[in-house]
Design a protein around this motif. Structure first.
Motif, PDB file in Angstrom:
ATOM      1  N   SER A   8       5.756 -28.808 -99.619  1.00 34.14           N
ATOM      2  CA  SER A   8       6.069 -29.589-100.815  1.00 34.14           C
ATOM      3  C   SER A   8       7.564 -29.775-101.040  1.00 34.14           C
ATOM      4  O   SER A   8       7.976 -30.683-101.747  1.00 34.14           O
ATOM      5  N   SER A   9       8.392 -28.899-100.460  1.00 31.08           N
ATOM      6  CA  SER A   9       9.840 -29.039-100.645  1.00 31.08           C
ATOM      7  C   SER A   9      10.571 -28.566 -99.402  1.00 31.08           C
ATOM      8  O   SER A   9      10.123 -27.658 -98.708  1.00 31.08           O
ATOM      9  N   VAL A  10      11.719 -29.200 -99.149  1.00 32.79           N
ATOM     10  CA  VAL A  10      12.470 -28.961 -97.924  1.00 32.79           C
ATOM     11  C   VAL A  10      13.921 -28.645 -98.255  1.00 32.79           C
ATOM     12  O   VAL A  10      14.543 -29.299 -99.096  1.00 32.79           O
ATOM     13  N   PHE A  11      14.457 -27.609 -97.570  1.00 32.33           N
ATOM     14  CA  PHE A  11      15.897 -27.366 -97.550  1.00 32.33           C
ATOM     15  C   PHE A  11      16.399 -27.873 -96.209  1.00 32.33           C
ATOM     16  O   PHE A  11      16.039 -27.346 -95.162  1.00 32.33           O
ATOM     17  N   LEU A  12      17.200 -28.924 -96.233  1.00 31.32           N
ATOM     18  CA  LEU A  12      17.722 -29.522 -95.017  1.00 31.32           C
ATOM     19  C   LEU A  12      19.109 -28.947 -94.727  1.00 31.32           C
ATOM     20  O   LEU A  12      20.041 -29.150 -95.499  1.00 31.32           O
ATOM     21  N   ALA A  13      19.217 -28.217 -93.622  1.00 33.62           N
ATOM     22  CA  ALA A  13      20.501 -27.642 -93.224  1.00 33.62           C
ATOM     23  C   ALA A  13      21.228 -28.630 -92.324  1.00 33.62           C
ATOM     24  O   ALA A  13      20.687 -29.064 -91.301  1.00 33.62           O
ATOM     25  N   ILE A  14      22.448 -28.992 -92.687  1.00 35.47           N
ATOM     26  CA  ILE A  14      23.226 -29.972 -91.940  1.00 35.47           C
ATOM     27  C   ILE A  14      24.496 -29.319 -91.414  1.00 35.47           C
ATOM     28  O   ILE A  14      24.845 -28.197 -91.782  1.00 35.47           O
ATOM     29  N   LEU A  15      25.201 -30.041 -90.545  1.00 40.06           N
ATOM     30  CA  LEU A  15      26.430 -29.516 -89.953  1.00 40.06           C
ATOM     31  C   LEU A  15      27.642 -29.885 -90.800  1.00 40.06           C
ATOM     32  O   LEU A  15      27.744 -30.997 -91.307  1.00 40.06           O
ATOM     33  N   LEU A  16      28.554 -28.940 -90.910  1.00 36.78           N
ATOM     34  CA  LEU A  16      29.786 -29.155 -91.671  1.00 36.78           C
ATOM     35  C   LEU A  16      30.853 -29.707 -90.725  1.00 36.78           C
ATOM     36  O   LEU A  16      31.790 -29.026 -90.330  1.00 36.78           O
ATOM     37  N   ASN A  17      30.679 -30.968 -90.356  1.00 35.65           N
ATOM     38  CA  ASN A  17      31.612 -31.659 -89.471  1.00 35.65           C
ATOM     39  C   ASN A  17      32.535 -32.516 -90.328  1.00 35.65           C
ATOM     40  O   ASN A  17      32.087 -33.481 -90.953  1.00 35.65           O
ATOM     41  N   PRO A  18      33.820 -32.182 -90.384  1.00 35.38           N
ATOM     42  CA  PRO A  18      34.731 -32.946 -91.255  1.00 35.38           C
ATOM     43  C   PRO A  18      34.734 -34.444 -90.973  1.00 35.38           C
ATOM     44  O   PRO A  18      35.058 -35.238 -91.860  1.00 35.38           O
ATOM     45  N   ALA A  19      34.350 -34.846 -89.763  1.00 37.64           N
ATOM     46  CA  ALA A  19      34.401 -36.266 -89.410  1.00 37.64           C
ATOM     47  C   ALA A  19      33.311 -37.089 -90.084  1.00 37.64           C
ATOM     48  O   ALA A  19      33.499 -38.293 -90.312  1.00 37.64           O
ATOM     49  N   ASN A  20      32.164 -36.451 -90.403  1.00 35.53           N
ATOM     50  CA  ASN A  20      31.071 -37.267 -90.926  1.00 35.53           C
ATOM     51  C   ASN A  20      30.253 -36.627 -92.036  1.00 35.53           C
ATOM     52  O   ASN A  20      29.317 -37.241 -92.541  1.00 35.53           O
ATOM     53  N   VAL A  21      30.595 -35.406 -92.434  1.00 34.50           N
ATOM     54  CA  VAL A  21      29.723 -34.724 -93.403  1.00 34.50           C
ATOM     55  C   VAL A  21      29.745 -35.402 -94.773  1.00 34.50           C
ATOM     56  O   VAL A  21      28.731 -35.406 -95.481  1.00 34.50           O
ATOM     57  N   ALA A  22      30.857 -35.994 -95.161  1.00 32.25           N
ATOM     58  CA  ALA A  22      30.908 -36.672 -96.460  1.00 32.25           C
ATOM     59  C   ALA A  22      29.965 -37.878 -96.463  1.00 32.25           C
ATOM     60  O   ALA A  22      29.187 -38.078 -97.405  1.00 32.25           O
ATOM     61  N   ALA A  23      30.019 -38.679 -95.404  1.00 34.05           N
ATOM     62  CA  ALA A  23      29.135 -39.846 -95.312  1.00 34.05           C
ATOM     63  C   ALA A  23      27.676 -39.417 -95.203  1.00 34.05           C
ATOM     64  O   ALA A  23      26.783 -40.024 -95.823  1.00 34.05           O
ATOM     65  N   ASN A  24      27.420 -38.367 -94.413  1.00 26.62           N
ATOM     66  CA  ASN A  24      26.038 -37.896 -94.263  1.00 26.62           C
ATOM     67  C   ASN A  24      25.469 -37.384 -95.578  1.00 26.62           C
ATOM     68  O   ASN A  24      24.304 -37.614 -95.906  1.00 26.62           O
ATOM     69  N   SER A  25      26.292 -36.677 -96.344  1.00 26.38           N
ATOM     70  CA  SER A  25      25.804 -36.145 -97.615  1.00 26.38           C
ATOM     71  C   SER A  25      25.478 -37.281 -98.588  1.00 26.38           C
ATOM     72  O   SER A  25      24.532 -37.184 -99.373  1.00 26.38           O
ATOM     73  N   ALA A  26      26.235 -38.368 -98.533  1.00 27.36           N
ATOM     74  CA  ALA A  26      25.924 -39.528 -99.373  1.00 27.36           C
ATOM     75  C   ALA A  26      24.601 -40.153 -98.950  1.00 27.36           C
ATOM     76  O   ALA A  26      23.795 -40.574 -99.782  1.00 27.36           O
ATOM     77  N   THR A  27      24.363 -40.196 -97.645  1.00 28.78           N
ATOM     78  CA  THR A  27      23.098 -40.738 -97.134  1.00 28.78           C
ATOM     79  C   THR A  27      21.918 -39.904 -97.611  1.00 28.78           C
ATOM     80  O   THR A  27      20.906 -40.445 -98.073  1.00 28.78           O
ATOM     81  N   GLN A  49      30.493 -21.830 -90.449  1.00 27.19           N
ATOM     82  CA  GLN A  49      30.732 -23.276 -90.371  1.00 27.19           C
ATOM     83  C   GLN A  49      32.053 -23.660 -91.028  1.00 27.19           C
ATOM     84  O   GLN A  49      32.782 -24.523 -90.527  1.00 27.19           O
ATOM     85  N   CYS A  50      32.353 -23.029 -92.145  1.00 30.29           N
ATOM     86  CA  CYS A  50      33.634 -23.306 -92.804  1.00 30.29           C
ATOM     87  C   CYS A  50      34.804 -22.925 -91.904  1.00 30.29           C
ATOM     88  O   CYS A  50      35.793 -23.677 -91.782  1.00 30.29           O
ATOM     89  N   GLU A  51      34.706 -21.769 -91.260  1.00 29.77           N
ATOM     90  CA  GLU A  51      35.788 -21.309 -90.383  1.00 29.77           C
ATOM     91  C   GLU A  51      35.993 -22.258 -89.206  1.00 29.77           C
ATOM     92  O   GLU A  51      37.133 -22.505 -88.776  1.00 29.77           O
ATOM     93  N   LYS A  52      34.912 -22.803 -88.691  1.00 30.83           N
ATOM     94  CA  LYS A  52      35.006 -23.667 -87.518  1.00 30.83           C
ATOM     95  C   LYS A  52      35.631 -25.026 -87.824  1.00 30.83           C
ATOM     96  O   LYS A  52      36.021 -25.747 -86.903  1.00 30.83           O
ATOM     97  N   THR A  53      35.742 -25.386 -89.092  1.00 27.64           N
ATOM     98  CA  THR A  53      36.408 -26.649 -89.421  1.00 27.64           C
ATOM     99  C   THR A  53      37.914 -26.555 -89.207  1.00 27.64           C
ATOM    100  O   THR A  53      38.580 -27.573 -89.021  1.00 27.64           O
ATOM    101  N   HIS A  54      38.457 -25.323 -89.270  1.00 21.68           N
ATOM    102  CA  HIS A  54      39.903 -25.081 -89.137  1.00 21.68           C
ATOM    103  C   HIS A  54      40.715 -25.829 -90.196  1.00 21.68           C
ATOM    104  O   HIS A  54      41.894 -26.167 -89.977  1.00 21.68           O
ATOM    105  N   LEU A  55      40.083 -26.098 -91.336  1.00 21.67           N
ATOM    106  CA  LEU A  55      40.794 -26.724 -92.447  1.00 21.67           C
ATOM    107  C   LEU A  55      41.474 -25.653 -93.285  1.00 21.67           C
ATOM    108  O   LEU A  55      40.973 -24.522 -93.399  1.00 21.67           O
TER     109      LEU A  55
END
Length: 240
Positions: A8-27, A49-55
């Motif tokens: 009945s409900s889903v938690f969708l885990a996505i990748l924290l890729n700085p190149a596309n995560v903002a656009a993907n989250s809007a989608t 995932q946060c560490e791997k962004t190197h931001l």
């Protein structure tokens, strides 16, 4: 997939890729309107995932704030979730991210998993830490219902694996603590990884030698079956 498995409900885990995560989250924020089973979107193994962004911290916080805003821009029902390991809250691993107050307040759900069978603090202490760090989040307690002797040592204090008895008995002990916390309202619920209840030998995770040595697969499955029996027993003892 959710419909075919009567979920009945889903938690969708996505990748924290700085190149596309903002656009993907809007989608995904837009899709939540037409897919009501999509209840939550966020990041598994959040700290890593946060560490791997190197931001740097300000850039990371800005990106995560954008993700949160994009997810919720079309539906206030869609929640922002993260998976955190208990020891990361006290080891300093999370603190080193220096996330802004706004980001921490935007997180709606914390999936709080143990790393080790022998953790340094109690479940209730870790719940309190999670709620302090994420003041607006509900906590769902993660349960690793499979043999992890090969995957990780028994505790963070040494490199010794749990014995078979320790693996099963410590699992049972923590499971019951988790259920008490959920029953008292301290946690919103529990979740299990992996699934395959009743079909433990079919889990594809056994194909990974890090999870179980191939010549010990039968023992890994047998121990996992014993853990699932503990789950059924514990759940059966909960008053309706």
């Amino acid at each position: 997939m959710a419909g075919s498995q009567r979920v009945s409900s889903v938690f969708l885990a996505i990748l924290l890729n700085p190149a596309n995560v903002a656009a993907n989250s809007a989608t995904f924020g837009n899709l939540a309107l037409s897919h009501p089973s999509l209840a939550e979107v966020g990041f598994d193994d959040f700290v890593s995932q946060c560490e791997k962004t190197h931001l740097d911290p300000p850039e990371l916080s800005s990106l995560l704030q954008t993700v949160a805003s994009n997810l919720k821009s079309r539906s206030s029902k869609l929640q922002f979730g993260v998976t955190i390991y208990q020891d990361q809250l006290s080891s300093g691993a999370f603190d080193r991210l220096h996330l802004s107050d706004g980001v921490r307040q935007s997180i709606d759900v914390v999936h709080l998993f143990p790393h080790y069978r022998k953790e340094r603090k109690s479940v209730t202490e870790y719940i309190a830490e999670a709620k302090r760090v994420f003041p607006n989040a509900k906590v769902i307690l993660g349960v690793y219902a499979y043999d992890r002797r090969e995957y990780l040592q028994c505790s963070a204090d040494n490199h010794i694996s749990c014995s078979t008895d320790e693996e099963i008995n410590l699992f049972d002990q923590i499971l019951r603590e988790d259920l008490r916390a959920a029953g008292s309202g301290g946690a919103a619920g529990v979740e299990f990884f992996p699934g395959n209840f009743g079909a433990e030998d079919t889990w594809n995770g056994w194909n990974n030698v890090r999870a179980c040595k191939q010549d010990e697969r039968a023992a890994c499955v047998q121990n996992t079956v014993a853990m699932r029996a503990k789950v059924r027993e514990a759940l059966g003892n909960i008053a309706p």
